[in-house]
Design an enzyme around this catalytic site. Structure first.
Site, PDB file in Angstrom:
ATOM      1  N   HIS A 117      19.848 -30.019   0.571  1.00  0.00           N
ATOM      2  CA  HIS A 117      20.705 -31.213   0.579  1.00  0.00           C
ATOM      3  C   HIS A 117      22.132 -30.851   0.142  1.00  0.00           C
ATOM      4  O   HIS A 117      23.106 -31.141   0.843  1.00  0.00           O
ATOM      5  CB  HIS A 117      20.114 -32.268  -0.362  1.00  0.00           C
ATOM      6  CG  HIS A 117      20.955 -33.491  -0.519  1.00  0.00           C
ATOM      7  ND1 HIS A 117      20.676 -34.682   0.102  1.00  0.00           N
ATOM      8  CD2 HIS A 117      22.095 -33.721  -1.226  1.00  0.00           C
ATOM      9  CE1 HIS A 117      21.588 -35.587  -0.204  1.00  0.00           C
ATOM     10  NE2 HIS A 117      22.469 -35.024  -1.017  1.00  0.00           N
ATOM     11  N   GLU A 118      22.240 -30.204  -1.011  1.00  0.00           N
ATOM     12  CA  GLU A 118      23.572 -29.900  -1.545  1.00  0.00           C
ATOM     13  C   GLU A 118      24.324 -28.926  -0.648  1.00  0.00           C
ATOM     14  O   GLU A 118      25.548 -28.997  -0.531  1.00  0.00           O
ATOM     15  CB  GLU A 118      23.472 -29.372  -2.979  1.00  0.00           C
ATOM     16  CG  GLU A 118      22.946 -30.404  -3.983  1.00  0.00           C
ATOM     17  CD  GLU A 118      23.677 -31.738  -3.944  1.00  0.00           C
ATOM     18  OE1 GLU A 118      24.895 -31.759  -3.651  1.00  0.00           O
ATOM     19  OE2 GLU A 118      23.034 -32.780  -4.187  1.00  0.00           O
ATOM     20  N   HIS A 149      26.316 -30.713   1.910  1.00  0.00           N
ATOM     21  CA  HIS A 149      27.657 -31.098   1.442  1.00  0.00           C
ATOM     22  C   HIS A 149      28.582 -29.877   1.460  1.00  0.00           C
ATOM     23  O   HIS A 149      29.757 -29.973   1.813  1.00  0.00           O
ATOM     24  CB  HIS A 149      27.607 -31.613   0.005  1.00  0.00           C
ATOM     25  CG  HIS A 149      26.953 -32.957  -0.163  1.00  0.00           C
ATOM     26  ND1 HIS A 149      27.391 -34.081   0.506  1.00  0.00           N
ATOM     27  CD2 HIS A 149      25.917 -33.365  -0.945  1.00  0.00           C
ATOM     28  CE1 HIS A 149      26.629 -35.121   0.125  1.00  0.00           C
ATOM     29  NE2 HIS A 149      25.739 -34.710  -0.738  1.00  0.00           N
ATOM     30  N   HIS A 157      29.966 -29.114   4.798  1.00  0.00           N
ATOM     31  CA  HIS A 157      30.951 -30.145   5.146  1.00  0.00           C
ATOM     32  C   HIS A 157      32.321 -29.767   4.564  1.00  0.00           C
ATOM     33  O   HIS A 157      33.361 -29.987   5.189  1.00  0.00           O
ATOM     34  CB  HIS A 157      30.473 -31.496   4.591  1.00  0.00           C
ATOM     35  CG  HIS A 157      31.083 -32.697   5.250  1.00  0.00           C
ATOM     36  ND1 HIS A 157      30.889 -33.965   4.772  1.00  0.00           N
ATOM     37  CD2 HIS A 157      31.891 -32.832   6.326  1.00  0.00           C
ATOM     38  CE1 HIS A 157      31.539 -34.824   5.539  1.00  0.00           C
ATOM     39  NE2 HIS A 157      32.161 -34.162   6.490  1.00  0.00           N
TER      40      HIS A 157
HETATM   41 ZN   LIG Z   1      24.275 -35.853  -1.735  1.00  0.00          ZN
END
Ligand SMILES: [Zn+2]
Length: 700
Positions: free
Chosen positions: A484-485, A488, A491
Site C-alpha cells: 500500500h505505502e 503512494h 505516485h
Molecule cells: Zn494510504
C-alpha cells in the site's frame, strides 16, 4: 568581536538547512543536522519568503504569468526544506526538543500562510492575470496553475472585504486553538480511560506477555498489584478479541465508548464550538455549509455526491454485519447448550471475541504458520520492488554510503528502464517509541521540473523490531501495508510535472489513496507472491492452500469493517452539513449523534462507529484535517478496485499495463484534474461494482 549577532552569523554559516544539500537528489545531510538548526532555519525561511512575496506583490511592472504565478512557485524554498525535514522527523523520529518547537511553530506557520493569501496587492496581481487567462497563450499545465493559484487564494478568503478578513483571521485563530484543545483533551481522555483490574484472572485469555505489560502499566501508575489495560483512540480495542471474561470486555468497551461525554475530559463543548464556527466561516466564504466548502475542492465536488455514495453502501454493509452477527449468535447459543450455561444476546463488546472464534473455525490456520514466509527483506526486495520492476521496468540499488536519520533506515536509488535516474526511496519500516502509529508515505524532496528537482520519498511502517539476530517476520496485514505505502511512493517517484504545486501526491484527499489501494493487489499476484513468499529458513515456497486460507480470511468480517467505517463517515457528514445557526449545543450532541446514525440507517447497536464524535480526531483535531472528508477512503477505494479490475481484464502484471498507468495517472500529480485523469486511464467514469464485489456487498 563576539556579539550575539556575529555568533548568530557564525551559526547560520554552518546550519546545513540554510543551503541546498549537495548530496545526490538533494537528500538532506542528516548526519549534520541537529535539533538546534531548526528554529533558526524556520525563522530565516519565513523571513525569506516574506521578502520574496513582498517583491512579487510590490513589483512596479505589470503582472505577468512569470513575474507573479511562476515567481510564487519559486517562493519559500528554504522554508519548504526546513519544513520537509522537520515534519518528517517529528512523525518518525521525534524528541522533546522537536515537540516543543512544533507547538511553538504551529500558530506562526498559520499566520505566515494567512499573510500570503490575504495580501491584497498580491491577490490583485493573481486576479488580474486570472481574468485574462484565456489570452495569455499558456500551455495546459500553466493555465491550470493560474487557475489553481487563483482558487487557493479565493478559498483562503482573498476576495473578502477588509472587515471580513479580520473576522476570518479571528475565526481561523479560534479554530486552531479549539482544535488543538480537542486533540490535547482526547489524548488526556484516552489515557485517563485506561481500565484497572484487581485480579489477573479478569484478564484470562491474554498472553503472559500482555498480562505482564498490564501489570507494568499499573506499576507506572502507582497501582502496584493491579493490572491496567490502556486504550487506543478507536471505539474497538484489541484485547476484546481475546478476553474470555465477559464482564471485563464490557468494562473496556464502555470505557472506550463513553470517552468525552462530560466530566474532566469532556469534548462536547469543543465540538459544539468547532462545528458552529466552521458553519459560520463557510457562510463568510460564500458556502451554505462547511461540507460544501470542503467537497468543492475534492473530486466529489458536492455533499450530495458524497451522500449518494454513502447511502448506496450503507444498506448492504449493515445487512452483511447482521449476517455476521447471526453466525456469532448461533455459536454463542451452541456453546451455551454444550456447557449447560445460560445463552445471551450478542453485545457490541462480544463482537471481536466471537468473530475470532468463527474465523478460526472457518479458516483453520493461525498467524504463526504464515509469518515464516514473510521475511522483511524478501517482502521488500523480492516483493514490493520486484513487482515495480515487472510493471514499470525500474531498477534499484541500496545506497549504504548515504546518511540516514536513524540507523535502521535504508536508502535505495531507483532508475528508469532506460537507465535514467528516478529518485531515492527511503525505507523506515520498524516501530519506535518516538514514531507515531500507523503507516504513511512522505517526501523529503518533491519532484518539479521548474526547480530541477527529482523526488526523495520515504515509507514508514510500524513493524516491531525483533531481538538482535532474529529475523523480522511480517503478518499478512503488514505485507499488504508495505505494498500500500509503496503505491503512494511511486505516485511521488513517477511524478513528472513542471510546477511544485502539482507534484506527486498533492492531489485531493478523496483521490490520494487510489494509487496505494490499487497497489495492494500485487501482494497476492501469484507471480509476485511466488517470488517473495519463501520460508526464511528453508527457502520453500508458501503452500498454495495456506495462501488460499489467508486470502479467504481477509474477506471475513467485512460487514463489520465497512459498517463501522461508514457510520463514522456519515457522522462526519452530518456534523458538517449543518447550516449556520442549526448546529446543536453541547448538551444536544449525544442526541444529534444518535439521530444522525439512525437517519443514515447505520444504527445497528452491535457495530458502533469506528470513532464516536467525542474522540473523532480525524475531523475535530485540526482546523481542516479530514473534516467533511472522512468519506475519502472509500471514495478512493472505488477507483482502486476499478483499476484492479482493469488490470485483471488486461493481462495483469506486465510492462505495457504498468507503463500505461504510469503515463496516464502516476506521473500526472495534480497537473490535470483528478477525475479527468482517472477517466482518461479507465476509459469511462468510475464504477462502484468492483468495490461492492470486493467487500461482498453485492445485493440482488
Ligand atoms: Zn494510504
Amino acid at each position: 568581536m563576539n556579539s550575539p549577532a556575529s555568533a548568530g552569523g557564525a551559526q547560520a554559516a554552518t546550519n546545513p538547512l540554510l543551503t541546498v544539500s549537495t548530496l545526490p537528489y538533494e537528500l538532506p545531510p542528516f548526519d549534520e543536522i541537529t535539533n538546534a538548526h531548526f528554529a533558526p532555519a524556520f525563522e530565516a525561511g519565513m523571513a525569506e519568503e516574506q521578502r520574496e512575496i513582498a517583491a512579487i506583490a510590490n513589483n512596479a511592472s505589470p503582472a505577468t504569468f512569470d513575474n507573479t504565478i511562476v515567481a510564487l512557485e519559486r517562493c519559500g524554498q528554504l522554508l519548504n526544506r526546513a519544513r520537509a525535514v522537520f515534519f518528517n522527523l517529528t512523525s518518525s523520529n521525534t524528541n522533546p526538543d522537536l515537540e516543543k518547537l512544533r507547538s511553538e511553530l504551529a500558530p506562526k506557520l498559520s499566520a505566515h500562510s494567512d499573510s500570503i493569501y490575504l495580501n491584497p496587492a498580491l491577490f490583485a496581481r493573481v486576479s488580474a492575470l486570472h481574468e485574462k487567462r484565456a489570452s495569455l497563450g499558456l500551455d495546459p499545465e500553466s493555465l491550470r496553475l493560474l487557475d489553481r493559484t487563483y482558487t487557493l487564494f479565493v478559498r483562503a478568503g482573498a476576495r473578502l472585504s477588509d472587515n471580513d478578513k479580520v473576522t476570518l483571521r479571528r475565526m481561523n485563530e479560534q479554530l486552531s486553538t479549539l482544535t488543538t484543545q480537542f486533540s490535547q483533551t482526547v489524548l488526556k481522555g484516552v489515557n485517563a480511560a485506561a481500565v484497572v483490574f484487581d485480579k489477573a484472572s479478569d484478564l484470562d485469555g491474554l498472553s503472559e506477555q500482555q498480562i505482564a505489560v498490564a501489570a507494568e502499566a499499573a506499576r507506572s501508575r502507582k497501582l502496584e498489584g493491579k493490572w491496567v489495560i490502556a486504550l487506543l483512540n478507536t471505539t474497538g480495542q484489541p484485547p476484546l478479541s481475546q478476553l474470555k471474561n465477559r464482564a471485563s470486555r464490557e468494562r473496556i468497551y464502555k470505557a472506550s465508548l463513553d470517552r468525552g461525554w462530560g466530566g474532566e475530559f469532556d469534548t462536547t463543548k469543543l465540538i459544539a464550538q468547532i462545528v458552529a464556527l466552521r458553519a459560520d466561516r463557510a457562510v463568510l466564504l460564500g458556502y451554505p455549509t462547511h461540507a460544501a466548502y470542503v467537497t468543492e475542492d475534492e473530486t466529489a465536488l458536492t455533499p450530495d455526491a458524497v451522500n449518494k455514495m454513502l447511502a448506496q453502501l450503507a444498506p448492504p454493509a449493515v445487512a452483511n454485519a447482521k449476517q455476521e452477527a447471526a453466525a456469532m449468535q448461533a455459536l454463542i447459543d451452541a456453546q451455551a447448550k454444550t456447557n449447560g450455561t445460560q445463552a445471551f444476546k450478542l453485545a457490541p463488546w462480544d463482537w471481536d471475541f466471537y468473530a475470532e472464534q468463527v474465523r478460526a473455525a472457518k479458516y483453520a490456520y493461525d498467524e504463526s504458520q504464515v509469518r515464516p514466509y514473510f521475511e522483511m527483506n524478501r517482502v521488500l526486495v523480492d516483493g514490493v520492488l520486484f513487482a515495480a520492476h515487472e510493471l514499470y521496468g525500474i531498477t534499484f540499488k541500496e545506497r549504504k554510503d548515504l546518511p540516514v536519520y536513524q540507523e535502521d533506515v535504508r536508502v535505495f536509488e531507483l532508475w528508469n528502464a532506460d537507465g535514467s535516474p528516478l529518485g531515492l526511496f527511503l525505507v523506515d519500516w520498524y516501530a519506535r517509541d518516538n514514531k507515531r502509529g500507523g503507516a504513511w508515505m512522505n517526501s523529503f524532496v518533491e519532484q518539479s521540473r521548474l526547480l530541477g528537482k527529482r523526488p526523495v520519498v520515504v515509507n514508514n511502517l510500524n513493524i516491531p523490531k525483533p531481538p538482535k539476530g532474529q529475523p523480522t517476520l511480517l503478518t499478512f496485514d503488514e505485507v499488504t501495508t508495505a505494498f500500500h505505502e509503496f503505491g503512494h511512493a511511486v505516485h511521488g517517484l513517477f511524478s513528472n510535472v513542471k510546477y511544485p504545486q502539482f507534484s506527486g501526491t498533492s492531489v485531493p484527499r478523496d483521490f490520494v489513496e487510489f494509487p496505494s489501494q490499487y497497489n495492494e493487489m500485487w501482494a497476492t499476484e501469484p507471480r509476485v507472491l511466488a517470488n517473495y513468499a519463501k520460508h526464511y529458513q528453508t527457502g520453500a515456497a508458501m503452500p498454495g492452500e495456506l495462501m488460499d486460507k489467508v486470502l479467504a480470511a481477509s474477506k471475513f468480517n467485512q460487514g463489520f469493517a465497512t459498517t463501522e467505517y461508514l457510520a463514522a463517515a456519515l457522522l462526519d457528514q452530518a456534523w458538517h452539513q449543518l447550516p449556520t445557526g442549526k448546529t446543536p449545543s453541547a448538551t444536544d450532541a449525544a442526541a444529534f449523534e444518535a439521530n444522525a446514525l439512525k437517519q443514515a440507517g447505520v444504527d445497528f447497536a452491535p457495530v458502533p462507529p469506528r470513532y464516536r464524535s467525542t474522540y473523532f480526531s480525524h475531523v475535530f483535531a485540526s482546523p481542516i484535517g479530514y473534516s467533511a472528508g472522512y468519506y475519502a477512503y472509500i471514495w478512493s477505494d472505488v477507483l482502486a478496485r476499478d483499476t484492479q479490475h482493469w488490470f485483471k481484464a488486461h493481462g495483469g502484471l506486465k510492462r505495457e499495463n504498468g507503463d500505461l498507468l504510469r503515463q496516464k495517472v502516476l506521473s500526472q500529480g495534480f497537473s490535470v484534474d483528478s477525475l479527468t485523469i482517472f477517466k482518461d486511464f479507465y476509459g469511462k467514469a468510475p464504477d462502484i461494482g468492483p468495490l461492492l464485489e470486493s467487500r461482498g456487498l453485492v445485493t440482488e
